[in-house]
Design an enzyme around this catalytic site. Structure first.
Site, PDB file in Angstrom:
ATOM      1  N   PRO A 148       1.057  -1.458  -0.304  1.00 26.14           N
ATOM      2  CA  PRO A 148      -0.021  -0.495   0.326  1.00 26.14           C
ATOM      3  C   PRO A 148       0.769   1.463  -0.190  1.00 26.14           C
ATOM      4  O   PRO A 148       0.639   1.975  -0.974  1.00 26.14           O
ATOM      5  CB  PRO A 148      -0.524   0.158   1.458  1.00 26.14           C
ATOM      6  CG  PRO A 148      -0.857  -1.620   1.750  1.00 26.14           C
ATOM      7  CD  PRO A 148       0.321  -2.064   1.354  1.00 26.14           C
ATOM      8  N   TYR A 149       2.299   1.132   0.784  1.00 28.36           N
ATOM      9  CA  TYR A 149       2.748   2.832   0.631  1.00 28.36           C
ATOM     10  C   TYR A 149       2.948   2.827  -0.938  1.00 28.36           C
ATOM     11  O   TYR A 149       2.878   4.189  -1.315  1.00 28.36           O
ATOM     12  CB  TYR A 149       4.417   2.154   1.241  1.00 28.36           C
ATOM     13  CG  TYR A 149       4.901   3.082   0.668  1.00 28.36           C
ATOM     14  CD1 TYR A 149       5.061   4.515   1.539  1.00 28.36           C
ATOM     15  CD2 TYR A 149       6.195   2.763   0.285  1.00 28.36           C
ATOM     16  CE1 TYR A 149       6.384   5.141   1.594  1.00 28.36           C
ATOM     17  CE2 TYR A 149       7.592   3.726   0.603  1.00 28.36           C
ATOM     18  CZ  TYR A 149       7.789   4.719   0.823  1.00 28.36           C
ATOM     19  OH  TYR A 149       7.985   5.268   0.402  1.00 28.36           O
ATOM     20  N   GLY A 150       3.326   1.435  -1.503  1.00 28.28           N
ATOM     21  CA  GLY A 150       4.274   1.584  -2.871  1.00 28.28           C
ATOM     22  C   GLY A 150       3.040   2.588  -3.776  1.00 28.28           C
ATOM     23  O   GLY A 150       3.813   3.154  -4.401  1.00 28.28           O
ATOM     24  N   THR A 152       0.419   4.130  -2.899  1.00 24.14           N
ATOM     25  CA  THR A 152       0.242   6.110  -2.125  1.00 24.14           C
ATOM     26  C   THR A 152       1.630   6.892  -2.871  1.00 24.14           C
ATOM     27  O   THR A 152       1.435   7.410  -3.468  1.00 24.14           O
ATOM     28  CB  THR A 152       0.495   6.614  -0.660  1.00 24.14           C
ATOM     29  OG1 THR A 152       0.875   5.889  -0.821  1.00 24.14           O
ATOM     30  CG2 THR A 152      -1.052   5.090  -0.372  1.00 24.14           C
ATOM     31  N   LYS A 153       2.553   6.317  -2.699  1.00 20.10           N
ATOM     32  CA  LYS A 153       3.301   7.252  -2.970  1.00 20.10           C
ATOM     33  C   LYS A 153       3.330   7.069  -5.586  1.00 20.10           C
ATOM     34  O   LYS A 153       3.511   7.901  -5.577  1.00 20.10           O
ATOM     35  CB  LYS A 153       5.222   6.465  -3.187  1.00 20.10           C
ATOM     36  CG  LYS A 153       5.663   6.840  -1.849  1.00 20.10           C
ATOM     37  CD  LYS A 153       5.729   7.878  -1.537  1.00 20.10           C
ATOM     38  CE  LYS A 153       6.927   8.223  -2.013  1.00 20.10           C
ATOM     39  NZ  LYS A 153       7.278   9.855  -1.607  1.00 20.10           N
TER      40      LYS A 153
END
Length: 329
Positions: A148-150, A152-153
């Protein structure tokens, strides 16, 4: 050059502020000092900057601050603020990642559009690639994040591209590959390895140790960010260190540097890519990017910094002194 640096109290942000000041730029640093990791570390990152001529610091949340007045006189905004970390981005915490990585970036872009900002440099991430289909990975390869971090980036990066295409906001998105160096976030692998080596405590290794990264020294990254800001080029570019190194190789290198690590093993964590490797030819041609710091040299700098922290006197400024301080340009 007048610069605004968001996320100025963080690992890369504080190094960037130092680099810009060393080149004669005027810098306004902005940071919310969130508690993703110990805020005392961020205050320590800020401490050497606060009395430097040409530096001003503003504590505040980019979702709440009036951004157009903040950036109206800036030549460039370096947007580094965000919620980091792959492993914490699952489950309920995803809402925090959406807020701090996507919504904040959209507010910064709106302010850039309103004020006619001359340059916006956004710190993207190699996490947008996930398990890439080719190595070294070129920018033209379709991103497929595995965390999920990837996600959002990538969303923030695509917002930059959208504002660039539709409104002409001059954005540069730099996909950073595993940035390391002194003051690295304590949850990151190199910081944990160096802390373990210096303390004698065990290092928890997730996976088999053969996972590899294109480790990139923070000094090379900050130099590239300023070069990208001065260049007329806009778009998306990789910033890597110039070669892959496995975690197992890093542990061996620390041993050769006289800092052996006792390893304990745990299963691999979801969302961690198996390998990363950057094709940096675009950054080289667009704004002259050439990483100069090898992993051995960078690790040695981290070890020296860690030893200095454990042996040197603690900074005794109060939180009020640090966070209420503001220099006039």
């Amino acid at each position: 050059m007048r610069a605004v640096v968001t996320g100025a109290a963080g690992f890369i942000g504080s190094h960037l502020c130092e680099h810009l000041l060393s080149r004669g730029d005027e810098v306004t640093g902005v940071d919310a000092i969130t508690d993703f990791y110990d805020p005392a570390r961020k205050r320590r990152n800020l401490a050497p900057l606060l009395d430097r001529a040409g530096f001003a610091f503003l504590r505040g949340d980019l979702l709440d601050l009036a951004l157009p007045p903040l950036i109206a006189d800036a030549d460039v905004v370096y947007h580094l603020a965000g919620q980091p970390g792959v492993r914490g981005s699952w489950g309920r915490e995803f809402a925090v990642y959406l807020e701090r990585n996507v919504l904040v970036t959209q507010r910064v872009l709106e302010a850039a559009r309103e004020t006619g900002l001359r340059r916006l440099v956004f710190a993207s991430s190699s996490s947008v690639y996930g398990d890439a289909a080719a190595y070294p990975t070129p920018e033209r390869l379709s991103p497929r994040p595995v965390s999920p971090y990837g996600v959002t980036k990538l969303a923030a990066e695509q917002l930059c591209e959208t504002y660039r295409a539709v409104f002409g906001v001059p954005t540069v998105s730099l996909r950073l590959f595993s940035v390391y160096g002194p003051r690295q976030r304590p949850d990151m692998a190199f910081a944990r390895l160096v802390a373990a080596a210096c303390s004698g405590l065990p290092f928890r290794l997730y996976g088999d140790g053969e996972q590899s990264r294109d480790f990139t020294y923070v000094g090379d990254v900050t130099t590239a960010m300023r070069a990208a800001a001065l260049s007329p080029w806009t778009g998306v570019a990789n910033l890597g260190g110039g070669g892959e190194v496995s975690v197992r190789q890093v542990i061996t290198l620390l041993d050769r540097l006289g800092a052996p690590v006792h390893v304990t093993r745990s299963p691999a964590r979801p969302g961690d890519a198996r390998r990363t490797a950057a094709d940096i030819s675009l950054a080289r041609s667009a704004f002259g990017y050439r990483p100069v710091t090898d992993v051995r040299t960078g690790l040695a700098a981290m070890l020296r910094h860690e030893h200095a922290l454990t042996r040197g006197p603690e900074d005794r400024r109060t939180s009020r002194e640090l966070l209420g301080h503001r220099n006039a340009h």
